[in-house]
Write an enzyme that holds these catalytic residues in place. Structure first.
Site, PDB file in Angstrom:
ATOM      1  N   VAL A 278       0.841  -1.207   0.000  1.00  0.00           N
ATOM      2  CA  VAL A 278       0.000   0.000   0.000  1.00  0.00           C
ATOM      3  C   VAL A 278       0.871   1.251   0.000  1.00  0.00           C
ATOM      4  CG1 VAL A 278      -1.734   1.310   1.283  1.00  0.00           C
ATOM      5  CG2 VAL A 278      -1.887  -1.187   1.147  1.00  0.00           C
ATOM      6  N   GLU A 306       2.613   6.769   7.360  1.00  0.00           N
ATOM      7  CA  GLU A 306       3.969   6.923   6.803  1.00  0.00           C
ATOM      8  C   GLU A 306       4.650   8.156   7.399  1.00  0.00           C
ATOM      9  OE1 GLU A 306       4.705   4.240   5.425  1.00  0.00           O
ATOM     10  OE2 GLU A 306       2.629   3.627   5.163  1.00  0.00           O
TER      11      GLU A 306
HETATM   12 ZN   LIG Z   1       4.412   1.052   8.668  1.00  0.00          ZN
END
Ligand SMILES: [Zn+2]
Length: 359
Positions: A278, A306
């Site tokens: 992803v 992230e």
């Molecule tokens: Zn991660």
């Protein structure tokens, strides 16, 4: 996942991922990308400093798909002007790589004396490098290539100490055909249109798995003072519309919780659906799959996740592959804290639901 941390146990004077025998101070990649044959060719320069006396050889993680052409060594300050050619051997090691054993000259065995090792090589069909024909891109007009190093794949991108325990700064020079834009997980970059050469510099130490590259028809829009969205032209307006000024807002919330963001840039590049995961927390440049734009909730959760790795996993990193749960666990905790601060407890519930749906 199994690692090669025990290779150095074979001989106490063999320098591999054992960071107590020597230090990797910096490395440089000089690569030419050839889309026609799907190869990268050039050289890697390692700046090493032995710590212990008597280090007689060096073992790097490599991969059967890497074609090693030559290896030489320079020892600045040792009265040697020209590089010395070194002998080396490639041996099978695991089902995900091989070992590259390099014999070091005696002049390189002095603790504290810098050694420069240059490895000339060509990549072929390794697991870290994904060459996409134009039909596999979103725009379907130009080919694209990206790398995905996590967790033990970057040994097929360049010979390295492929462990999270060894961090260094890096620079890179990348030569590409006209019309191709190159991005890397680096804090600084520049481009010479005349020479079609991109230059990169990562001024903060990173482990090998966080070195990443993408090259293709990519355009950008600035979405904040330190963040920029990159994507193929056909995706860019949608990506910018969905993210808007959120990245800077999330960075600000995270800084209030966890302290200053160390990496300077916080850019995001959207990749075609062939991207195998992803999203990936490559420092300064998050890689994320373009199909996530279909869900605002997943986009929010994953980009915040992230960003959280900027503190947990990237700035502070686990020492072994077996401890990667520390990176993911702490980043997930931080992601939920940021989400709750930014959107309240209801968003926390959405975050958990998205996370459960993801697995
Ligand atoms: Zn991660």
């Amino acid at each position: 996942m199994k690692s090669n941390m025990n290779l150095s146990d074979l001989n106490e004077n063999v320098w591999s991922t054992n960071r107590y025998l020597g230090m990797l101070r910096h490395f440089h990649l000089d690569l030419r990308l050839n889309f026609a044959v799907k190869e990268m060719s050039g050289w890697l320069v390692l700046d090493l400093v032995p710590v212990q006396p008597g280090v007689c050889s060096l073992i790097l993680d490599s991969h059967p798909s890497l074609l090693i052409h030559s290896i030489d060594c320079k020892v600045p300050g040792a009265g040697q002007q020209e590089p010395v050619s070194l002998t080396y051997r490639v041996d099978p090691f695991t089902d995900y790589g091989s070992s590259l054993s390099i014999s070091l000259p005696t002049a390189a065995a002095k603790p504290g004396r810098a050694v420069q090792i240059t490895v000339r090589y060509t990549t072929t069909d390794g697991p870290a490098i994904w060459w996409l024909d134009s039909e596999l891109t979103c725009g379907q007009l130009r080919p694209l290539v990206f790398t995905q190093g996590h967790s033990v794949c970057n040994r097929s991108f360049f010979p390295c100490f492929d462990t999270p325990a060894v961090k260094s700064t890096y620079t890179a020079t990348v030569r590409v055909p006209d019309g191709v834009t190159v991005l890397m997980s680096a804090s600084r970059s520049s481009y010479s249109k005349q020479d079609r050469v991109f230059q990169f510099s990562m001024e903060f130490p990173v482990p090998s798995y966080l070195v990443a590259l993408v090259a293709g028809e990519l355009q950008h829009v600035d979405v904040g003072p330190r963040s920029r969205v990159w994507a193929e032209p056909c995706l860019l307006s949608c990506a910018v519309k969905k993210l808007g000024g959120s990245v800077e807002r999330w960075l600000g919330v995270a800084e209030d919780l966890f302290g200053p963001y160390l990496w300077g840039r916080c850019d995001i590049v959207f990749l075609p659906p062939s991207f195998p995961i992803v999203a990936m927390e490559n420092p300064c440049l998050t890689f994320i799959i373009a199909s996530i734009l279909e869900s605002s909730e997943f986009l929010l959760i994953d980009v915040i996740h992230e960003i959280a790795h900027g503190w947990f996993g990237n700035a502070v990193t686990n020492a072994t592959w077996e401890e990667m749960w520390l990176s993911e666990g702490l980043a997930t905790y931080a992601q939920r804290r940021i989400t709750t601060e930014a959107y309240g407890n209801a968003a926390f519930a959405v975050s958990v639901t998205c996370l459960l749906a993801r697995f």
